[in-house]
Design an enzyme around this catalytic site. Structure first.
Site, short mmCIF file in Angstrom:
data_model
loop_
_atom_site.label_atom_id
_atom_site.label_comp_id
_atom_site.label_asym_id
_atom_site.label_seq_id
_atom_site.Cartn_x
_atom_site.Cartn_y
_atom_site.Cartn_z
N LYS A 191 0.87 -1.19 0.00
CA LYS A 191 0.00 0.00 0.00
C LYS A 191 0.90 1.23 0.00
O LYS A 191 1.48 1.59 1.00
CB LYS A 191 -0.92 0.04 1.22
CG LYS A 191 -2.19 0.76 0.89
CD LYS A 191 -2.59 2.04 1.52
CE LYS A 191 -1.91 2.98 2.36
NZ LYS A 191 -1.80 4.34 1.72
N GLY A 244 6.99 4.85 8.11
CA GLY A 244 6.15 6.04 8.21
C GLY A 244 6.33 6.69 9.56
O GLY A 244 7.37 6.54 10.20
N SER A 245 5.29 7.37 9.99
CA SER A 245 5.40 8.14 11.23
C SER A 245 5.25 7.24 12.45
O SER A 245 4.66 6.15 12.40
CB SER A 245 4.31 9.21 11.25
OG SER A 245 3.04 8.59 11.20
N THR A 246 5.76 7.72 13.56
CA THR A 246 5.67 6.99 14.82
C THR A 246 4.20 6.80 15.22
O THR A 246 3.81 5.73 15.69
CB THR A 246 6.44 7.76 15.91
OG1 THR A 246 7.82 7.80 15.50
CG2 THR A 246 6.34 7.10 17.27
N GLY A 249 2.75 4.05 13.21
CA GLY A 249 3.38 2.82 13.69
C GLY A 249 2.63 2.24 14.88
O GLY A 249 2.42 1.03 14.98
N GLU A 267 9.72 1.08 10.68
CA GLU A 267 10.76 2.10 10.45
C GLU A 267 10.08 3.45 10.59
O GLU A 267 9.28 3.83 9.73
CB GLU A 267 11.33 1.98 9.02
CG GLU A 267 11.95 0.66 8.68
CD GLU A 267 13.35 0.50 9.24
OE1 GLU A 267 13.87 1.44 9.87
OE2 GLU A 267 13.92 -0.58 9.05
N CYS A 302 13.51 10.85 6.76
CA CYS A 302 13.42 10.36 8.13
C CYS A 302 14.75 10.55 8.85
O CYS A 302 14.79 10.74 10.06
CB CYS A 302 13.03 8.89 8.12
SG CYS A 302 14.07 7.90 7.06
N GLU A 400 9.51 16.00 15.02
CA GLU A 400 9.93 15.79 13.64
C GLU A 400 9.12 16.73 12.74
O GLU A 400 7.89 16.68 12.74
CB GLU A 400 9.69 14.34 13.22
CG GLU A 400 10.20 14.08 11.82
CD GLU A 400 9.93 12.65 11.37
OE1 GLU A 400 8.79 12.18 11.52
OE2 GLU A 400 10.87 12.02 10.86
#
Ligand code: NAP
Ligand code: MG
Length: 496
Positions: A191, A244-246, A249, A267, A302, A400
């Protein structure tokens, strides 16, 4: 690197007719309910194509295709050398269509086309070849046991992999999951981010042309909250590999906990410190690399060295050079090969980044360069931005930003620099500039990060693992270690 001129890129963009369906079971298909979403180019806000938007039914169909291809199809059962050959054919087709793919990436997410070609496509081709070559070099174990037994430890593909990736390097991030997963004998449902479906769909078409069996590699497009979530919760998916983003995640860990306990590899984000000591081998090179690192890909990295920690005694000199670079960088149309920095990926991302510019000033940091670009609303641009006089508690030092915004903090001693560097929730990357060998080793050991660069930044090779600690995630992409994410150990114990 490409030598296609600006005019020609624009001509090709105007003629483009990209794939827009999902790629499921070897063919392009529309969504069951006919839903689509616009793929908008950040260079001018125009829709490049309307792309099928997956609902749960489409994800279900893609997972069923991947499941069949894994449970009954040839892919996991092929001799590894045959999987290798198929992946090498795919790499060859990517090479053939390299300029088309570079154009798609540049149009959909705004990366300068020269970098899309020279960096993104090179990384994709290199990654496919590397894991193709690894496919037939994996060796299982037979540990020594007692004389009456034979133990075999074999590595078996885990099954169906759901790969969910961001838009900042749409093909590289996909390849870091898809290539080792396929090499291991898994089947995949990818995706892509809603901002970058077009390049992924072209890759799927090439995989079919390369002769990958139907269902071995599927792509579903659509929104994270629907398509991404459906994949995360699907009981037919054995592993999720996410970049992607935390925040997202965390969602995937919840989806796994609430469904089949699928393994989740993450990641995630970063706020990487770049420490410049006064004994850096070349202070100008350190400054140039710091500037390049934060402005490359418009800061949508990142690993961006978004916190510059510079020793007070050299801060003025280093900063002046970075500010100069920020002011002279060529910002413009990503289809112009002379452009060094394109727009941000979307209006939303631009507004998010601009909100940090306000936050930085409101919290008392000093804006040395940057801000929104002059000249109207065409394209989602932000100028290269540098803040100094940043304090560790400020939002621009902690969160971030994912844009071309550098936060500069000064320190007086090495221990203080290490403390500041580690004072973050993230742990993706860090860098250190020094001529002293023992300082280099001592500080590298003390830095909590998945990667530490010494006297360089953003360097690497497919042979070295990449990933984070703390809230930057778990597991590693790249290298032979990444294969472990897609292989299970099976013990067979035979009484002789
Ligand atoms: P993101 O918002 O986390 O999205 C990443 C992927 O997850 C996209 O495909 C997205 O789909 C999907 N998604 C979003 N919400 C979801 C949900 N609720 N459930 C399931 N899936 C969902 O990140 P991004 O904005 O695309 O990328 C920027 C982030 O990626 C940054 O934090 C950056 O640090 C990180 N990143 C990390 C690495 C690394 O290797 N560590 C590399 C690159 C980027 P939609 O696009 O359709 O929303
Ligand atoms: Mg998104």
């Amino acid at each position: 690197m490409t030598d296609v001129p600006y005019e020609e890129w624009r001509r090709r963009a105007a003629r483009l007719s990209p794939h827009t369906g999902h790629h499921i079971g070897g063919a392009f298909v529309p969504s069951r309910d006919g839903a689509t979403f616009p793929a908008v180019s950040p260079r001018d806000g125009r829709t490049v194509a309307d792309v099928a938007a997956a609902g749960a039914a489409d994800v279900d169909r893609a997972v069923a295709a991947a499941r069949r291809a894994f449970d009954e199809g040839p892919w996991p059962r092929l001799a590894p050398a045959d999987r290798k050959a198929a992946l090498l054919r795919l790499a060859g087709l990517v090479e053939r269509d390299r300029e088309t793919l570079a154009l798609l990436v540049s149009l959909e997410m705004g990366k300068p086309v020269a970098e899309a070609d020279g960096i993104e496509l090179r990384a994709l081709i290199g990654c496919l070849r590397w894991y193709a070559e690894a496919a037939d070099k994996l060796i299982d174990e037979s540990p020594r046991t007692d004389a009456a037994s034979l133990a075999l430890v074999t590595r078996e593909p885990v099954g169906v992999v759901g790969a969910v990736v961001p838009w900042n390097f749409p093909l590289t991030m996909a390849a870091w999951k898809v290539a080792p997963a396929l090499a291991a004998g898994c089947t995949v449902v990818l995706k892509p981010a809603e901002e970058s479906p077009l390049s992924a769909l072209h890759l799927a078409a090439l995989a079919a042309e390369a002769g990958l069996p139907d269902g071995a590699f599927n792509v579903v497009n659509g929104h994270g909250e629907t398509a991404g979530r459906a994949l995360g919760e699907h009981p037919g998916v054995d592993v999720v590999a996410f970049t992607g983003s935390t925040e997202v995640g965390r969602h995937f860990l919840r989806y796994a906990a609430g469904s089949n306990l699928k393994r989740v590899w993450l990641e995630l984000g970063g706020k990487s410190p770049n420490i410049i000591l006064p004994d850096a081998p070349d202070l100008d090179a350190a400054a140039d690399t710091a500037a390049w690192g934060i402005f490359f890909n418009a800061g949508e990295m990142c690993t961006a060295p978004s916190r510059l920690l510079v020793h007070r005694s050299v801060a003025g000199r280093v900063l002046d050079r970075i500010v100069d670079r920020a002011r002279t960088l060529a910002i413009g149309d990503p289809l112009d090969p002379a452009t060094e920095m394109g727009p941000l990926v979307s209006a939303r991302q631009r507004d998010r980044v601009l909100s940090y510019l306000e936050a930085g000033e409101a919290e008392g940091a000093r804006l040395r360069a940057g801000g929104p670009p002059p000249g109207g609303d065409v394209g989602y641009y932000v100028r290269p931005t540098v803040f100094d006089q940043v304090k560790p508690g400020m939002r621009i030092a902690r969160e971030e930003i994912f844009g071309p915004v550098l936060a500069v903090l000064e320190f007086d001693g090495v221990d203080e620099a290490v403390r500041l560097a580690n004072d973050t929730d993230y742990g993706l990357a860090a860098a250190l500039w020094t001529s002293d060998l023992s300082t280099a080793h001592r500080v590298s050991r003390a830095l909590r990060a998945g990667t530490v660069w010494v006297n360089c930044y953003e360097e690497g090779d497919m042979s070295v693992p990449f990933g984070g600690v703390k809230r930057s995630g778990n597991g590693r992409d790249k290298s032979l270690h990444a294969l472990d994410k897609y292989l299970d150990l099976k013990t067979t114990w035979i009484a002789l």
